[in-house]
Design an enzyme around this catalytic site. Structure first.
Site, PDB file in Angstrom:
ATOM      1  N   HIS A  88       0.868  -1.199   0.000  1.00  9.48           N
ATOM      2  CA  HIS A  88       0.000   0.000   0.000  1.00  9.48           C
ATOM      3  C   HIS A  88       0.898   1.240   0.000  1.00  9.48           C
ATOM      4  O   HIS A  88       1.454   1.611   1.024  1.00  9.48           O
ATOM      5  CB  HIS A  88      -0.903   0.008   1.249  1.00  9.48           C
ATOM      6  CG  HIS A  88      -1.886   1.125   1.259  1.00  9.48           C
ATOM      7  ND1 HIS A  88      -3.243   0.926   1.456  1.00  9.48           N
ATOM      8  CD2 HIS A  88      -1.743   2.466   1.098  1.00  9.48           C
ATOM      9  CE1 HIS A  88      -3.862   2.081   1.408  1.00  9.48           C
ATOM     10  NE2 HIS A  88      -2.976   3.043   1.200  1.00  9.48           N
ATOM     11  N   HIS A 124       1.609   5.409  -1.649  1.00  9.24           N
ATOM     12  CA  HIS A 124       1.209   6.623  -2.382  1.00  9.24           C
ATOM     13  C   HIS A 124       2.465   7.318  -2.906  1.00  9.24           C
ATOM     14  O   HIS A 124       2.991   8.211  -2.250  1.00  9.24           O
ATOM     15  CB  HIS A 124       0.461   7.593  -1.465  1.00  9.24           C
ATOM     16  CG  HIS A 124      -0.820   7.060  -0.924  1.00  9.24           C
ATOM     17  ND1 HIS A 124      -2.022   7.195  -1.571  1.00  9.24           N
ATOM     18  CD2 HIS A 124      -1.089   6.369   0.204  1.00  9.24           C
ATOM     19  CE1 HIS A 124      -2.983   6.614  -0.867  1.00  9.24           C
ATOM     20  NE2 HIS A 124      -2.450   6.099   0.219  1.00  9.24           N
ATOM     21  N   ARG A 131       2.663   9.352  -5.349  1.00 11.69           N
ATOM     22  CA  ARG A 131       2.304  10.644  -5.965  1.00 11.69           C
ATOM     23  C   ARG A 131       2.723  10.692  -7.434  1.00 11.69           C
ATOM     24  O   ARG A 131       2.936   9.673  -8.063  1.00 11.69           O
ATOM     25  CB  ARG A 131       2.890  11.823  -5.159  1.00 11.69           C
ATOM     26  CG  ARG A 131       2.575  11.797  -3.662  1.00 11.69           C
ATOM     27  CD  ARG A 131       1.096  11.779  -3.344  1.00 11.69           C
ATOM     28  NE  ARG A 131       0.845  12.032  -1.923  1.00 11.69           N
ATOM     29  CZ  ARG A 131      -0.196  11.573  -1.255  1.00 11.69           C
ATOM     30  NH1 ARG A 131      -1.114  10.832  -1.860  1.00 11.69           N
ATOM     31  NH2 ARG A 131      -0.353  11.854   0.015  1.00 11.69           N
ATOM     32  N   LYS A 177      -9.268  -0.086  -6.118  1.00 15.60           N
ATOM     33  CA  LYS A 177      -9.334   0.528  -4.796  1.00 15.60           C
ATOM     34  C   LYS A 177     -10.655   1.234  -4.574  1.00 15.60           C
ATOM     35  O   LYS A 177     -11.088   2.050  -5.395  1.00 15.60           O
ATOM     36  CB  LYS A 177      -8.174   1.534  -4.650  1.00 15.60           C
ATOM     37  CG  LYS A 177      -8.132   2.295  -3.331  1.00 15.60           C
ATOM     38  CD  LYS A 177      -7.643   1.461  -2.171  1.00 15.60           C
ATOM     39  CE  LYS A 177      -7.795   2.164  -0.830  1.00 15.60           C
ATOM     40  NZ  LYS A 177      -6.694   3.046  -0.486  1.00 15.60           N
ATOM     41  N   HIS A 236     -10.530   1.277   1.557  1.00 14.18           N
ATOM     42  CA  HIS A 236     -10.343   2.224   2.659  1.00 14.18           C
ATOM     43  C   HIS A 236     -11.586   2.068   3.530  1.00 14.18           C
ATOM     44  O   HIS A 236     -12.656   2.568   3.185  1.00 14.18           O
ATOM     45  CB  HIS A 236     -10.194   3.668   2.156  1.00 14.18           C
ATOM     46  CG  HIS A 236      -9.927   4.625   3.276  1.00 14.18           C
ATOM     47  ND1 HIS A 236      -8.752   5.334   3.412  1.00 14.18           N
ATOM     48  CD2 HIS A 236     -10.671   4.953   4.368  1.00 14.18           C
ATOM     49  CE1 HIS A 236      -8.788   6.064   4.520  1.00 14.18           C
ATOM     50  NE2 HIS A 236      -9.961   5.855   5.113  1.00 14.18           N
ATOM     51  N   HIS A 245      -4.824  -0.678   5.679  1.00 16.97           N
ATOM     52  CA  HIS A 245      -4.372   0.062   6.876  1.00 16.97           C
ATOM     53  C   HIS A 245      -5.334  -0.081   8.059  1.00 16.97           C
ATOM     54  O   HIS A 245      -5.906   0.892   8.520  1.00 16.97           O
ATOM     55  CB  HIS A 245      -4.118   1.535   6.556  1.00 16.97           C
ATOM     56  CG  HIS A 245      -5.137   2.204   5.677  1.00 16.97           C
ATOM     57  ND1 HIS A 245      -6.479   2.198   5.949  1.00 16.97           N
ATOM     58  CD2 HIS A 245      -5.000   2.893   4.520  1.00 16.97           C
ATOM     59  CE1 HIS A 245      -7.111   2.867   5.006  1.00 16.97           C
ATOM     60  NE2 HIS A 245      -6.245   3.286   4.127  1.00 16.97           N
ATOM     61  N   LEU A 305      -5.146   9.071   8.117  1.00 17.87           N
ATOM     62  CA  LEU A 305      -6.469   8.435   8.141  1.00 17.87           C
ATOM     63  C   LEU A 305      -6.361   6.995   7.665  1.00 17.87           C
ATOM     64  O   LEU A 305      -5.676   6.751   6.667  1.00 17.87           O
ATOM     65  CB  LEU A 305      -7.450   9.199   7.240  1.00 17.87           C
ATOM     66  CG  LEU A 305      -7.918  10.536   7.812  1.00 17.87           C
ATOM     67  CD1 LEU A 305      -8.694  11.327   6.771  1.00 17.87           C
ATOM     68  CD2 LEU A 305      -8.777  10.323   9.062  1.00 17.87           C
ATOM     69  N   ASP A 353       1.315   2.582   3.599  1.00 17.25           N
ATOM     70  CA  ASP A 353       0.463   3.768   3.430  1.00 17.25           C
ATOM     71  C   ASP A 353       1.301   5.040   3.547  1.00 17.25           C
ATOM     72  O   ASP A 353       0.817   6.054   4.033  1.00 17.25           O
ATOM     73  CB  ASP A 353      -0.698   3.785   4.432  1.00 17.25           C
ATOM     74  CG  ASP A 353      -1.805   4.749   4.020  1.00 17.25           C
ATOM     75  OD1 ASP A 353      -1.813   5.199   2.858  1.00 17.25           O
ATOM     76  OD2 ASP A 353      -2.661   5.074   4.866  1.00 17.25           O
ATOM     77  N   HIS A 379       2.944  14.591   1.982  1.00 15.57           N
ATOM     78  CA  HIS A 379       2.322  15.886   1.663  1.00 15.57           C
ATOM     79  C   HIS A 379       3.381  16.948   1.939  1.00 15.57           C
ATOM     80  O   HIS A 379       4.196  16.784   2.851  1.00 15.57           O
ATOM     81  CB  HIS A 379       1.121  16.166   2.578  1.00 15.57           C
ATOM     82  CG  HIS A 379      -0.061  15.282   2.315  1.00 15.57           C
ATOM     83  ND1 HIS A 379      -0.994  15.550   1.349  1.00 15.57           N
ATOM     84  CD2 HIS A 379      -0.447  14.129   2.897  1.00 15.57           C
ATOM     85  CE1 HIS A 379      -1.924  14.606   1.345  1.00 15.57           C
ATOM     86  NE2 HIS A 379      -1.612  13.715   2.272  1.00 15.57           N
ATOM     87  N   ALA A 432      -4.052  14.704   5.701  1.00 13.85           N
ATOM     88  CA  ALA A 432      -3.808  13.434   6.396  1.00 13.85           C
ATOM     89  C   ALA A 432      -2.735  12.642   5.661  1.00 13.85           C
ATOM     90  O   ALA A 432      -2.772  12.541   4.433  1.00 13.85           O
ATOM     91  CB  ALA A 432      -5.093  12.627   6.454  1.00 13.85           C
TER      92      ALA A 432
HETATM   93  O1  DOR Z   1      -3.537   9.389   5.782  1.00 17.71           O
HETATM   94  C1  DOR Z   1      -3.891   9.112   4.645  1.00 17.71           C
HETATM   95  N1  DOR Z   1      -3.290   9.670   3.558  1.00 17.71           N
HETATM   96  N2  DOR Z   1      -4.889   8.256   4.463  1.00 17.71           N
HETATM   97  C2  DOR Z   1      -5.399   8.027   3.266  1.00 17.71           C
HETATM   98  O2  DOR Z   1      -6.324   7.259   3.178  1.00 17.71           O
HETATM   99  C3  DOR Z   1      -4.905   8.732   2.056  1.00 17.71           C
HETATM  100  C4  DOR Z   1      -3.538   9.182   2.240  1.00 17.71           C
HETATM  101  C5  DOR Z   1      -3.118  10.196   1.199  1.00 17.71           C
HETATM  102  O3  DOR Z   1      -3.262   9.912   0.003  1.00 17.71           O
HETATM  103  O4  DOR Z   1      -2.606  11.246   1.575  1.00 17.71           O
HETATM  104 ZN    ZN Z   2      -3.492   4.991   1.571  1.00 19.69          ZN
END
Ligand code: DOR
Ligand code: ZN
Length: 343
Positions: free
Chosen positions: A12, A14, A16, A98, A135, A173, A218, A246, A250, A262
């Protein structure tokens, strides 16, 4: 002290896109052989063609001489047609779909408003054996934020599993004892990922000495009883529980803001964080099964054969990493000393 394990995968992630992708992907590619790539871009990755193009951009960001395979996913919407699922399955590079309940998290506004609307896609996935990654939180402002996962399991997941007895599902998660118990006691085709931050922290960490935006994600961190249940599950050797970071970067200014995003960034030291968590319960001998065997076995992919070595060796996490051209990223444990190091 050192341990050697088969190279892990991240089920899992991200990574970007654009310049940000170029900054963060090398961290994951250095540690993991493969990663399940989440599709919550802007706009979301809703088609096989979009997933193919995103996959190319990811491959272009892999450092020279490093082998890394992005496993792509599609973003489920109310309108995802049966045909798109078929195309995705035939592509060979889209491995799952997803489900984001609309509005539940970052870039989920195009997500599913009511799961019944996805019946054509879900029945096709069930037929083809294509996993649904969930999710698992309700997006009901009337439900306490700490209860949104357990309410989702009761009100959405259980009925969904009953309607689709053959559907393969990963609850992503997981953060609660309720989720652990539910996964452990239900069918073989239901598994779960667990993040490193949910194994290392409880919800006190968000408020330790002041508000800590870089520990906000999250589903949100839960109380200690839940952290202990997650760690027990991860270290139990039960193949239904697998590693999924996860890691969700950011920009610093988007986290340290009036209404902060989040996501915890853990890719810079992911396997080290998991090693620390497993060591805390004397279960380092179970780390390999959780990080390198459960995932490929569930997804019916070959296990990796290369090995990695982790050594007990203090090092300090940088305060920031660059994130694209003009932004900074604050990693989990910024400026702190970690004891494990992948060499
Ligand atoms: O904390 C999180 N960030 N939870 C998510 O489900 C998405 C993720 C994000 O893409 O930033
Ligand atoms: Zn995620």
């Amino acid at each position: 002290m050192r341990i050697e394990i088969i190279c892990p995968d991240d089920w899992h992630l991200h990574p970007r896109d654009g310049e940000a992708l170029k900054s963060v992907l090398p961290h994951s590619a250095r540690q993991f052989a493969r990663a399940m790539v989440m599709p919550n871009l802007k706009p979301p990755v809703t088609t096989t063609d979009a997933a193919a193009a995103y996959r190319e951009r990811i491959l272009a960001a892999v450092p020279l001489g490093v082998a890394f395979e992005p496993l792509m996913t599609l973003y489920l919407t109310d309108e995802t047609p049966r045909d798109e699922i078929r195309r995705a399955h035939e592509s060979g590079f889209v491995h799952a779909v997803k489900l984001y309940p609309a509005g539940v998290t970052t870039h989920s506004d195009a997500g599913v408003t009511a799961i019944d609307r996805c019946e054509p896609a879900l029945s096709e996935m069930e037929k083809l054996g294509m996993p649904l990654l969930i999710h698992g939180e309700v997006n009901d402002p009337a439900v306490d934020v700490f209860d949104r996962e357990s309410v989702f399991i009761e009100t959405v997941l259980q009925p969904l599993l009953a309607r689709h007895p053959e559907l393969r599902v990963v609850l992503e998660h997981i953060t609660t004892k309720e989720a652990v118990d539910f996964i452990a006691s239900s069918r073989e085709s239901l598994a779960a990922t667990i993040t490193a931050h949910h194994l290392l922290y409880n919800r006190n960490a968000i408020f330790a000495g002041g508000l800590r935006p870089h520990r906000y994600c999250l589903p949100v961190l839960k109380r200690e009883t839940h952290r202990v249940a997650l760690l027990d599950a991860a270290a139990s050797g039960n193949p239904k529980f697998m590693l999924g970071t996860d890691s969700a970067p950011h920009a610093r200014r988007m986290k340290e803001a009036d209404c902060g995003c989040a996501g915890c960034y853990t890719a810079h030291a992911a396997i080290e964080f998991y090693a620390e968590a497993f060591e805390s319960v004397g279960a380092l001998d179970r780390l390999e099964a959780f990080s390198s065997f459960s995932g490929p076995d569930f997804y019916r992919l070959p296990r990796n054969t290369e090995k990695i070595v982790l050594e007990k060796n203090d090092w300090t996490v940088p305060q920031t990493f660059s994130f694209g051209e003009n932004e900074l990223l604050v990693p989990l444990r910024a400026g702190e000393v970690l004891h494990w190091k992948r060499i």
